[in-house]
Design an enzyme around this catalytic site. Structure first.
Site, mmCIF file in Angstrom:
data_model
loop_
_atom_site.group_PDB
_atom_site.id
_atom_site.type_symbol
_atom_site.label_atom_id
_atom_site.label_comp_id
_atom_site.label_asym_id
_atom_site.label_seq_id
_atom_site.Cartn_x
_atom_site.Cartn_y
_atom_site.Cartn_z
ATOM 1 N N PHE A 18 -2.358 4.947 14.431
ATOM 2 C CA PHE A 18 -3.353 4.275 13.590
ATOM 3 C C PHE A 18 -3.125 2.770 13.514
ATOM 4 O O PHE A 18 -4.013 2.027 13.108
ATOM 5 C CB PHE A 18 -3.403 4.891 12.198
ATOM 6 C CG PHE A 18 -3.777 6.352 12.220
ATOM 7 C CD1 PHE A 18 -4.836 6.809 12.984
ATOM 8 C CD2 PHE A 18 -3.063 7.272 11.474
ATOM 9 C CE1 PHE A 18 -5.173 8.153 13.014
ATOM 10 C CE2 PHE A 18 -3.399 8.620 11.489
ATOM 11 C CZ PHE A 18 -4.455 9.056 12.266
ATOM 12 N N HIS A 110 0.935 7.034 7.984
ATOM 13 C CA HIS A 110 -0.210 6.121 7.888
ATOM 14 C C HIS A 110 -1.377 6.895 7.269
ATOM 15 O O HIS A 110 -1.927 7.804 7.888
ATOM 16 C CB HIS A 110 -0.591 5.591 9.273
ATOM 17 C CG HIS A 110 -1.468 4.381 9.242
ATOM 18 N ND1 HIS A 110 -1.175 3.264 9.985
ATOM 19 C CD2 HIS A 110 -2.610 4.106 8.573
ATOM 20 C CE1 HIS A 110 -2.115 2.345 9.787
ATOM 21 N NE2 HIS A 110 -2.999 2.856 8.930
ATOM 22 N N LEU A 111 -1.720 6.526 6.076
ATOM 23 C CA LEU A 111 -2.793 7.174 5.325
ATOM 24 C C LEU A 111 -4.084 7.218 6.140
ATOM 25 O O LEU A 111 -4.434 6.245 6.821
ATOM 26 C CB LEU A 111 -3.034 6.385 4.028
ATOM 27 C CG LEU A 111 -4.094 6.936 3.086
ATOM 28 C CD1 LEU A 111 -3.592 8.206 2.422
ATOM 29 C CD2 LEU A 111 -4.453 5.894 2.046
ATOM 30 N N HIS A 112 -4.804 8.333 6.054
ATOM 31 C CA HIS A 112 -6.115 8.454 6.699
ATOM 32 C C HIS A 112 -6.936 9.539 5.997
ATOM 33 O O HIS A 112 -6.410 10.564 5.605
ATOM 34 C CB HIS A 112 -5.986 8.741 8.194
ATOM 35 C CG HIS A 112 -5.113 9.920 8.528
ATOM 36 N ND1 HIS A 112 -3.727 9.869 8.463
ATOM 37 C CD2 HIS A 112 -5.433 11.173 8.917
ATOM 38 C CE1 HIS A 112 -3.237 11.057 8.813
ATOM 39 N NE2 HIS A 112 -4.254 11.862 9.086
ATOM 40 N N GLN A 113 -8.218 9.227 5.821
ATOM 41 C CA GLN A 113 -9.174 10.139 5.167
ATOM 42 C C GLN A 113 -9.983 10.839 6.260
ATOM 43 O O GLN A 113 -10.569 10.181 7.118
ATOM 44 C CB GLN A 113 -10.111 9.340 4.270
ATOM 45 C CG GLN A 113 -11.397 10.049 3.911
ATOM 46 C CD GLN A 113 -11.388 10.616 2.521
ATOM 47 O OE1 GLN A 113 -10.543 10.310 1.719
ATOM 48 N NE2 GLN A 113 -12.353 11.449 2.238
#
Length: 152
Positions: A18, A110-113
């Site tokens: 990401f 790594h944050l992800h929606q």
């Protein structure tokens, strides 16, 4: 892979997919860019058009993104739904963040929606019996359609 397998969300983002994806829109499958977040196709989608909304900043936890990142993540999620409806008319959506490896996050650092379009009958015998999923569209074709439909 060393970063992904380490499970250390505090590690430097070396090799983080990401962090690398925004380097090249087509190869990275980036659909749209904002100031603080971007939309990218999932390389291992549940369905065609499965998007991930990611902050550019390498941050692992939802509670660590700031107010501006939170607002743009929400706005991008809404826009993603509108664009996917326009391009492929799904019957519904799954939206969600898998927070941490134990919660199913493949890239926990790594944050992800997730924005997953759904259609009636889209889960059939293929993933259950054959452990495979037939996607009727190449990722690059899906990326081109969604990117072209994304409002400027």
């Amino acid at each position: 892979m060393a970063y992904v397998q380490s499970g250390d969300s505090s590690a430097e983002p070396v090799g983080c997919p990401f962090c690398v994806a925004p380097d090249n829109d087509v190869h990275g499958l980036v659909v749209a860019r904002g100031d603080l977040v971007y939309a990218v196709l999932n390389r291992f989608p549940y369905n065609p058009g499965h998007l991930l909304i990611c902050p550019y900043r390498h941050v692992a936890d939802y509670t660590d993104i700031d107010v501006a990142e939170t607002a743009e993540l929400a706005s991008f999620t809404q826009t993603a739904m509108r664009v996917i409806r326009k391009v492929s008319a799904p019957h519904g959506f799954n939206l969600g963040i898998n927070q941490g490896g134990v919660a199913g996050a493949g890239i926990a650092g790594h944050l992800h929606q997730h924005v997953v379009p759904r259609w009636g009958g889209d889960a059939n015998f293929m993933p259950v019996i054959g452990r495979t999923k037939a996607l009727p569209q190449l990722l690059t074709d899906t990326r081109d359609l969604l990117s072209a439909a994304w409002p400027a």
